[in-house]
Scaffold this motif. Structure first.
Motif, PDB file in Angstrom:
ATOM      1  N   VAL A 158     -12.534 -10.936  25.441  1.00 17.24           N
ATOM      2  CA  VAL A 158     -13.561 -11.886  25.868  1.00 17.24           C
ATOM      3  C   VAL A 158     -14.875 -11.194  26.199  1.00 17.24           C
ATOM      4  N   ASP A 159     -14.852  -9.897  26.473  1.00 14.69           N
ATOM      5  CA  ASP A 159     -16.072  -9.179  26.833  1.00 14.69           C
ATOM      6  C   ASP A 159     -16.856  -8.686  25.611  1.00 14.69           C
ATOM      7  N   ALA A 160     -16.294  -8.773  24.430  1.00 19.96           N
ATOM      8  CA  ALA A 160     -16.945  -8.264  23.223  1.00 19.96           C
ATOM      9  C   ALA A 160     -17.897  -9.309  22.651  1.00 19.96           C
ATOM     10  N   ASP A 161     -18.967  -8.825  22.040  1.00 21.72           N
ATOM     11  CA  ASP A 161     -19.950  -9.690  21.394  1.00 21.72           C
ATOM     12  C   ASP A 161     -19.765  -9.644  19.881  1.00 21.72           C
ATOM     13  N   GLU A 162     -20.476 -10.540  19.211  1.00 27.23           N
ATOM     14  CA  GLU A 162     -20.465 -10.530  17.761  1.00 27.23           C
ATOM     15  C   GLU A 162     -21.174  -9.268  17.273  1.00 27.23           C
ATOM     16  N   VAL A 163     -20.769  -8.821  16.093  1.00 29.69           N
ATOM     17  CA  VAL A 163     -21.389  -7.649  15.481  1.00 29.69           C
ATOM     18  C   VAL A 163     -22.109  -8.114  14.220  1.00 29.69           C
ATOM     19  N   TYR A 164     -23.362  -7.678  14.075  1.00 26.17           N
ATOM     20  CA  TYR A 164     -24.173  -8.036  12.917  1.00 26.17           C
ATOM     21  C   TYR A 164     -24.326  -6.788  12.053  1.00 26.17           C
ATOM     22  N   VAL A 165     -23.781  -6.826  10.847  1.00 24.13           N
ATOM     23  CA  VAL A 165     -23.813  -5.680   9.943  1.00 24.13           C
ATOM     24  C   VAL A 165     -24.778  -6.000   8.809  1.00 24.13           C
ATOM     25  N   ARG A 166     -25.849  -5.200   8.711  1.00 30.85           N
ATOM     26  CA  ARG A 166     -26.836  -5.401   7.647  1.00 30.85           C
ATOM     27  C   ARG A 166     -26.289  -4.853   6.346  1.00 30.85           C
ATOM     28  N   ASP A 167     -26.372  -5.678   5.323  1.00 28.48           N
ATOM     29  CA  ASP A 167     -25.922  -5.253   4.004  1.00 28.48           C
ATOM     30  C   ASP A 167     -27.100  -4.613   3.289  1.00 28.48           C
ATOM     31  N   GLY A 168     -26.874  -3.483   2.682  1.00 28.70           N
ATOM     32  CA  GLY A 168     -27.940  -2.809   1.956  1.00 28.70           C
ATOM     33  C   GLY A 168     -27.788  -1.298   2.047  1.00 28.70           C
ATOM     34  N   PHE A 169     -28.822  -0.609   1.599  1.00 32.87           N
ATOM     35  CA  PHE A 169     -28.818   0.855   1.582  1.00 32.87           C
ATOM     36  C   PHE A 169     -29.199   1.378   2.962  1.00 32.87           C
ATOM     37  N   HIS A 170     -28.426   2.351   3.468  1.00 31.57           N
ATOM     38  CA  HIS A 170     -28.691   2.967   4.764  1.00 31.57           C
ATOM     39  C   HIS A 170     -29.243   4.372   4.517  1.00 31.57           C
ATOM     40  N   VAL A 171     -30.520   4.558   4.817  1.00 27.19           N
ATOM     41  CA  VAL A 171     -31.195   5.830   4.541  1.00 27.19           C
ATOM     42  C   VAL A 171     -30.580   6.943   5.378  1.00 27.19           C
ATOM     43  N   LEU A 172     -30.328   6.672   6.667  1.00 26.33           N
ATOM     44  CA  LEU A 172     -29.724   7.699   7.508  1.00 26.33           C
ATOM     45  C   LEU A 172     -28.306   8.029   7.041  1.00 26.33           C
ATOM     46  N   GLY A 173     -27.605   7.054   6.516  1.00 25.05           N
ATOM     47  CA  GLY A 173     -26.282   7.312   5.952  1.00 25.05           C
ATOM     48  C   GLY A 173     -26.353   8.204   4.725  1.00 25.05           C
ATOM     49  N   PHE A 174     -27.465   8.128   3.994  1.00 26.71           N
ATOM     50  CA  PHE A 174     -27.661   9.001   2.839  1.00 26.71           C
ATOM     51  C   PHE A 174     -28.083  10.406   3.277  1.00 26.71           C
ATOM     52  N   LEU A 175     -29.037  10.496   4.207  1.00 25.99           N
ATOM     53  CA  LEU A 175     -29.559  11.800   4.618  1.00 25.99           C
ATOM     54  C   LEU A 175     -28.579  12.578   5.495  1.00 25.99           C
ATOM     55  N   LEU A 176     -27.958  11.900   6.465  1.00 28.88           N
ATOM     56  CA  LEU A 176     -27.016  12.549   7.380  1.00 28.88           C
ATOM     57  C   LEU A 176     -25.741  11.704   7.461  1.00 28.88           C
ATOM     58  N   PRO A 177     -24.901  11.781   6.451  1.00 26.48           N
ATOM     59  CA  PRO A 177     -23.731  10.886   6.428  1.00 26.48           C
ATOM     60  C   PRO A 177     -22.770  11.106   7.587  1.00 26.48           C
ATOM     61  N   LEU A 178     -22.560  12.347   7.991  1.00 21.36           N
ATOM     62  CA  LEU A 178     -21.623  12.622   9.079  1.00 21.36           C
ATOM     63  C   LEU A 178     -22.131  12.033  10.395  1.00 21.36           C
ATOM     64  N   VAL A 179     -23.422  12.215  10.674  1.00 24.24           N
ATOM     65  CA  VAL A 179     -24.019  11.672  11.903  1.00 24.24           C
ATOM     66  C   VAL A 179     -23.984  10.151  11.878  1.00 24.24           C
TER      67      VAL A 179
END
Length: 160
Positions: free
Chosen positions: A14-35
């Motif tokens: 009950v304490d958790a909120d909805e999560v909004y996940v943006r669909d698309g390319f993640h630049v930080l995921g490309f540059l620093l995938p581990l981070v």
């Protein structure tokens, strides 16, 4: 406009909120995938990425001629995390018990949250509305005839 996937938390949290996940390319995921994977708490995906990167590093050390090949594989892994980062995040949320509510088109996360909340009914936890009782032998008034031949796309009730 971006597309956001709205994930609702499990009913027991009950304490958790909805999560909004943006669909698309993640630049930080490309540059620093581990981070990026650690920042989004994708623990299993981080361990898999570490194993792949360590395997590529060992491959590069043992075979001196495959440096370009190892560099290309590392670039492909980074591109994969940049492109499929949102899908990895959705997969992890589903493992945690979150359910997909739907998608929302919005410019940013705040707009996505506003559109999601405006689509929610005003009554909270009211439950489903009961159906009217079934009455035997009553024919609705708008089903007169119904067996006449029709010409064209639409039938005209009441015309002979």
């Amino acid at each position: 406009m971006a597309i956001y996937v709205v994930m609702q938390p499990p009913r027991d949290r009950v304490d958790a909120d909805e999560v909004y996940v943006r669909d698309g390319f993640h630049v930080l995921g490309f540059l620093l995938p581990l981070v990026w994977l650690l920042w989004n708490r994708l623990w299993i995906e981080t361990l898999v990425l570490l194993a792949v990167m360590l395997g590529l590093g060992i491959l590069g050390e043992t075979s001196g001629t495959a440096e370009m090949l190892v560099g290309g594989f590392t670039l492909l892994v980074s591109i994969y995390v940049g492109l499929e980062g949102s899908a990895l995040r959705l997969w992890a949320l589903r493992r945690r018990g979150y359910a997909e509510w739907g998608v929302v088109d919005a410019d940013n996360r705040a707009d996505a949250e506003t559109r999601y909340l405006s689509a929610q009914p005003d009554e909270i936890e009211a439950g489903p509305r009961p159906l009217p009782p079934i009455r035997q032998g009553v024919v609705p008034a708008d089903t007169r005839g119904g067996n006449e031949p029709e010409l064209g796309l639409f039938g005209y009730p009441g015309r002979n």
